[in-house]
Design a protein around this motif. Structure first.
Motif, PDB file in Angstrom:
ATOM      1  N   LEU A   1       0.845  -0.881   0.250  1.00  0.00           N
ATOM      2  CA  LEU A   1       0.149  -0.199   0.052  1.00  0.00           C
ATOM      3  C   LEU A   1       0.558   1.294  -0.088  1.00  0.00           C
ATOM      4  O   LEU A   1       1.779   1.264   0.690  1.00  0.00           O
ATOM      5  CB  LEU A   1      -0.588   0.110   1.842  1.00  0.00           C
TER       6      LEU A   1
ATOM      7  N   TRP B   1       2.333  -4.288   3.659  1.00  0.00           N
ATOM      8  CA  TRP B   1       1.421  -4.192   4.943  1.00  0.00           C
ATOM      9  C   TRP B   1       1.223  -6.227   5.349  1.00  0.00           C
ATOM     10  O   TRP B   1       0.152  -6.043   6.217  1.00  0.00           O
ATOM     11  CB  TRP B   1       0.509  -3.519   4.246  1.00  0.00           C
TER      12      TRP B   1
ATOM     13  N   THR C   1      -5.507  -9.433   3.906  1.00  0.00           N
ATOM     14  CA  THR C   1      -6.134  -8.554   4.693  1.00  0.00           C
ATOM     15  C   THR C   1      -5.681  -7.201   5.420  1.00  0.00           C
ATOM     16  O   THR C   1      -4.247  -6.933   5.999  1.00  0.00           O
ATOM     17  CB  THR C   1      -7.197  -8.524   5.514  1.00  0.00           C
ATOM     18  N   ALA C   2      -5.916  -5.716   4.824  1.00  0.00           N
ATOM     19  CA  ALA C   2      -5.386  -4.497   5.717  1.00  0.00           C
ATOM     20  C   ALA C   2      -5.170  -4.825   6.936  1.00  0.00           C
ATOM     21  O   ALA C   2      -6.208  -4.660   7.334  1.00  0.00           O
ATOM     22  CB  ALA C   2      -5.835  -3.463   4.633  1.00  0.00           C
TER      23      ALA C   2
ATOM     24  N   VAL D   1      -3.680   0.646   8.609  1.00  0.00           N
ATOM     25  CA  VAL D   1      -3.220   2.001   7.536  1.00  0.00           C
ATOM     26  C   VAL D   1      -3.998   2.568   8.386  1.00  0.00           C
ATOM     27  O   VAL D   1      -5.177   3.070   8.505  1.00  0.00           O
ATOM     28  CB  VAL D   1      -3.814   1.267   6.105  1.00  0.00           C
TER      29      VAL D   1
ATOM     30  N   LEU E   1      -2.831   0.361  -4.444  1.00  0.00           N
ATOM     31  CA  LEU E   1      -2.436  -1.116  -4.126  1.00  0.00           C
ATOM     32  C   LEU E   1      -1.826  -2.109  -4.994  1.00  0.00           C
ATOM     33  O   LEU E   1      -2.196  -1.554  -6.015  1.00  0.00           O
ATOM     34  CB  LEU E   1      -4.045  -1.253  -3.880  1.00  0.00           C
TER      35      LEU E   1
END
Length: 480
Positions: A296, A301, A323-324, A328, A335
């Motif tokens: 990201l 991440w 999954t973020a 964040v 992305l």
């Protein structure tokens, strides 16, 4: 001289991938003696056109003499395809096997050919033909190779892959034969059998295995593994074995002929996303995907391991979900998903731009060390090297910024007690029973990786807790 009574013969039966009966592989370990020359950088695969006469005796590939064969002259039949055809009728099957072995060895500095080398070039030979009984071995063996007790590579030596004894048809037979050839020829370069990777996964995707819990084309893997045939054991020369590291040490580096993975983002599409959004990606490689990462605004991440290998290998492509994390920061986000194979060959997906909440206006709404431009929170590319002063992890190339009693520095993981765990003027300060981080030596002195006399530094971990150590693990390791 033929192997004497002092030789050790290791025999293990394993279920054939074709599910027809049993197949066996045998290695003979020569009695201790002078360390042989380094392995040749030319591997000659011999299909025994018109038949081969193999002489039982002291190993000499140039004269087709082998300590594995029965004494005297042994006639081996020519390579045949799965319908028994030989000569030109078997060319397509032979070329498929040759190409497979060339692909498996392509990451290393070795030529794999079915043509004898010229001008006196030293070579290692793999006979890919015939049946085991033709050289005096019991029926059922699929391959045999010579292994030295000290795991040193051998030169001017023959291994045998009994191609005419392989079950199956078509691609299945090609991959099974390629597996046998890769394993037996690699024994000549000092490799042991592998049973399980140290991450707990089966070593069934590496040709040095006997395991049949996955199929498809097998490649030498850049992963440490416990050795063994039917159960895990310590490798013959101690510790664990990494096939890629071992072969690179012996043969030098080459260039993999298998392309880097493909990767694409399935969802989300460009637009608005909510906090904690998930990314669904598709990635694949003939070699297999080792991991995928979610980046990201230029920073990794989240990471997901490669999909499991099944009876057809790893699905190509496979689906991945990342999954973020909740940490964040909001704003405009570029992305990208990156896919890696085990050799660290990497491909980026096309960038998808999404927005989570309001675009940032200033860096005050971003994380420590981040900037805000065009509504995006981001870190500059890391520039801090080991020992540089730092205030946040992402400043450091290693992704680790460690507080100590004498300051805050970019660091890296190390193994306590290792003689070369840290560079000069750095100590390996323990953070667990065996692991630690490299920090500049304080005023009390001490050599590299010594923890004696540094009790104040040893207590650093208690002050910081586990958070920073966990951050160190999500950083992509630097390439060797």
């Amino acid at each position: 001289m033929r192997i004497g009574l002092s030789a050790v013969i290791l025999v293990s039966l394993v279920g054939a991938a074709s599910a027809e009966g049993q197949r066996a592989t045998v290695e003979r370990v020569r009695p201790p003696g002078p360390i042989p020359a380094a392995g040749a950088h030319y591997l000659y695969l011999n299909r025994c056109t018109g038949g081969c006469t193999v002489i039982g005796g002291a190993d000499d590939a140039r004269s087709l003499t082998s300590s594995i064969a029965a004494p005297g002259s042994n006639h081996m039949t020519e390579f045949a395809n799965d319908t028994g055809g030989t000569g030109t009728a078997a060319d397509a099957a032979w070329n498929a096997i040759l190409t497979c072995v060339q692909e498996v060895y392509s990451p290393f500095g070795i030529t794999v050919s079915d043509q004898l080398p010229t001008n006196g070039v030293s070579f290692t030979e793999g006979i890919v033909a015939g049946n085991p009984t033709e050289i005096g071995l019991p029926d059922g063996y699929l391959g045999v190779g010579v292994v030295y007790p000290d795991c040193s590579p051998s030169d001017n030596i023959i291994s045998f892959s009994f191609a005419n004894h392989e079950n199956g048809t078509g691609l299945s037979r090609t991959y099974d034969t390629c597996w046998t050839v890769a394993q037996e020829t690699a024994h000549s370069f000092g490799l042991d059998h592998e049973y399980q990777f140290t991450d707990g996964q089966s070593a069934c995707s590496d040709p040095m295995t006997y395991r049949t819990d996955c199929g498809g084309q097998k490649f030498f893997r850049n992963k440490p593994a416990a050795c063994g045939e039917n159960v895990a054991r310590t490798c013959k020369c101690g510790g664990v074995q990494n096939s890629v590291v071992k072969l690179t040490e012996v043969l030098g580096a080459g260039t993999s002929s298998i392309a880097a993975p493909t990767v694409s983002i399935v969802t989300p599409a460009a637009g608005t996303v909510a906090a904690g959004f998930s990314v669904h990606a598709s990635a694949g490689s003939r070699r297999g995907v080792a991991k995928v990462e979610m980046w990201l605004n230029g920073h990794a991440w989240a990471t997901a391991p490669g999909a499991a290998f099944g009876q057809s290998g790893q699905a190509n492509p496979s689906d991945y979900t990342l999954t973020a994390p909740a940490t964040v920061p909001g704003g405009v986000i570029d992305l990208v998903v990156k896919a890696y194979d085990d050799l660290d060959l990497e491909t980026d997906s096309t960038t998808v731009t999404v927005q989570m909440g309001a675009p940032c206006a200033t860096a005050d709404s971003c994380l420590t060390g981040q900037k805000c431009e065009a509504g995006k929170c981001f870190w500059d590319a890391p520039v801090g090297v080991l020992g540089d002063a730092c205030t946040y992890n992402e400043f450091c190339v290693t992704g680790m910024c460690q507080q100590s009693d004498i300051g805050q520095y970019c660091t890296q993981n190390c193994v306590v007690g290792s003689s070369d765990g840290c560079p000069a003027k750095f100590d390996c300060i323990a953070t667990s029973d065996t692991g630690g981080v490299c920090l500049p030596q304080d005023q009390s002195g001490g050599g590299c990786c010594s923890v004696e006399g540094h009790e104040s530094n040893r207590s650093i971990w208690a002050h910081l807790g586990l958070g920073m150590f966990a951050l160190g693990f999500i950083v992509r390791k630097r390439r060797r």
